[in-house]
Write a protein that holds these residues in place. Structure first.
Motif, PDB file in Angstrom:
ATOM      1  N   LEU A  66       0.821  -1.207   0.000  1.00 45.25           N
ATOM      2  CA  LEU A  66       0.000   0.000   0.000  1.00 45.25           C
ATOM      3  C   LEU A  66       0.858   1.262   0.000  1.00 45.25           C
ATOM      4  CD1 LEU A  66      -2.721  -1.032   2.590  1.00 45.25           C
ATOM      5  CD2 LEU A  66      -2.841  -1.152   0.117  1.00 45.25           C
ATOM      6  N   GLY A  67       2.014   1.203  -0.615  1.00 49.60           N
ATOM      7  CA  GLY A  67       2.905   2.360  -0.661  1.00 49.60           C
ATOM      8  C   GLY A  67       2.211   3.573  -1.241  1.00 49.60           C
ATOM      9  N   GLU A  68       2.785   4.733  -1.041  1.00 52.74           N
ATOM     10  CA  GLU A  68       2.173   5.976  -1.493  1.00 52.74           C
ATOM     11  C   GLU A  68       2.325   6.147  -3.002  1.00 52.74           C
ATOM     12  OE1 GLU A  68       0.268   8.156   0.071  1.00 52.74           O
ATOM     13  OE2 GLU A  68       0.388   6.947   1.879  1.00 52.74           O
ATOM     14  N   ASN A  69       1.483   5.504  -3.756  1.00 52.21           N
ATOM     15  CA  ASN A  69       1.464   5.649  -5.209  1.00 52.21           C
ATOM     16  C   ASN A  69       0.445   6.743  -5.527  1.00 52.21           C
ATOM     17  OD1 ASN A  69       2.737   3.322  -4.620  1.00 52.21           O
ATOM     18  ND2 ASN A  69       1.481   1.999  -5.870  1.00 52.21           N
ATOM     19  N   GLY A  70       0.817   7.976  -5.361  1.00 51.19           N
ATOM     20  CA  GLY A  70      -0.140   9.065  -5.507  1.00 51.19           C
ATOM     21  C   GLY A  70      -1.026   9.096  -4.275  1.00 51.19           C
ATOM     22  N   THR A  71      -2.319   9.249  -4.472  1.00 50.80           N
ATOM     23  CA  THR A  71      -3.242   9.287  -3.332  1.00 50.80           C
ATOM     24  C   THR A  71      -3.829   7.918  -3.022  1.00 50.80           C
ATOM     25  OG1 THR A  71      -5.073   9.841  -4.804  1.00 50.80           O
ATOM     26  CG2 THR A  71      -3.906  11.673  -3.765  1.00 50.80           C
ATOM     27  N   GLY A  72      -3.629   6.962  -3.891  1.00 48.38           N
ATOM     28  CA  GLY A  72      -4.240   5.649  -3.725  1.00 48.38           C
ATOM     29  C   GLY A  72      -3.789   4.892  -2.493  1.00 48.38           C
ATOM     30  N   GLY A  73      -2.505   4.945  -2.177  1.00 48.76           N
ATOM     31  CA  GLY A  73      -1.988   4.193  -1.034  1.00 48.76           C
ATOM     32  C   GLY A  73      -2.617   4.644   0.271  1.00 48.76           C
ATOM     33  N   GLY A  74      -2.741   5.942   0.472  1.00 52.60           N
ATOM     34  CA  GLY A  74      -3.342   6.465   1.698  1.00 52.60           C
ATOM     35  C   GLY A  74      -4.802   6.091   1.830  1.00 52.60           C
ATOM     36  N   VAL A  75      -5.521   6.115   0.716  1.00 51.67           N
ATOM     37  CA  VAL A  75      -6.946   5.764   0.740  1.00 51.67           C
ATOM     38  C   VAL A  75      -7.113   4.295   1.108  1.00 51.67           C
ATOM     39  CG1 VAL A  75      -9.015   5.508  -0.683  1.00 51.67           C
ATOM     40  CG2 VAL A  75      -7.612   7.556  -0.898  1.00 51.67           C
TER      41      VAL A  75
END
Length: 116
Positions: A66-75
């Motif tokens: 779930l790395g920070e690939n843009g905003t997707g990882g945080g979501v």
């Protein structure tokens, strides 16, 4: 090492604010059903655990699936924490919900006694 004092303070403040809102809304209900109080207490415990897991997992960095690939990882991390919290509550929780439920019932009884 994770500094626990700031985490505990932040979580306690958020929990206190949420508890005040939850207790106020539950106490304003005319029926005061034990089932509704229990559901509210479980929802509170789930929210508390979700915020705690968010704080704990926020310091893990960007490694993993779930790395920070843009905003997707945080979501997705937030959604995963929510599911973890709900799973913990469904399996018996950590005891916060039971204590909240007892306190809410005590507050309702005091309110009914004062009104009578």
């Amino acid at each position: 090492m994770l500094p626990l004092a700031p985490l505990a303070a932040t979580t306690a403040i958020a929990a206190g604010q949420a508890l005040a809102g939850v207790a106020g809304s539950a106490l304003s209900a005319a029926t005061g059903s034990t089932d509704k109080v229990k559901k509210t207490a479980q929802d509170f415990e789930s929210m508390f655990l979700e915020q705690t897991l968010d704080k704990l997992n926020g310091s893990t960095g960007t490694d993993g699936p779930l790395g920070e690939n843009g905003t997707g990882g945080g979501v997705y991390r937030s959604m995963l924490n929510k599911e973890y919290a709900q799973g913990i509550v469904k399996s018996g929780g950590v005891g916060i919900g039971d204590q909240v439920m007892r306190e809410m019932l005590r507050m309702q009884e005091a309110g009914h006694a004062a009104a009578a």
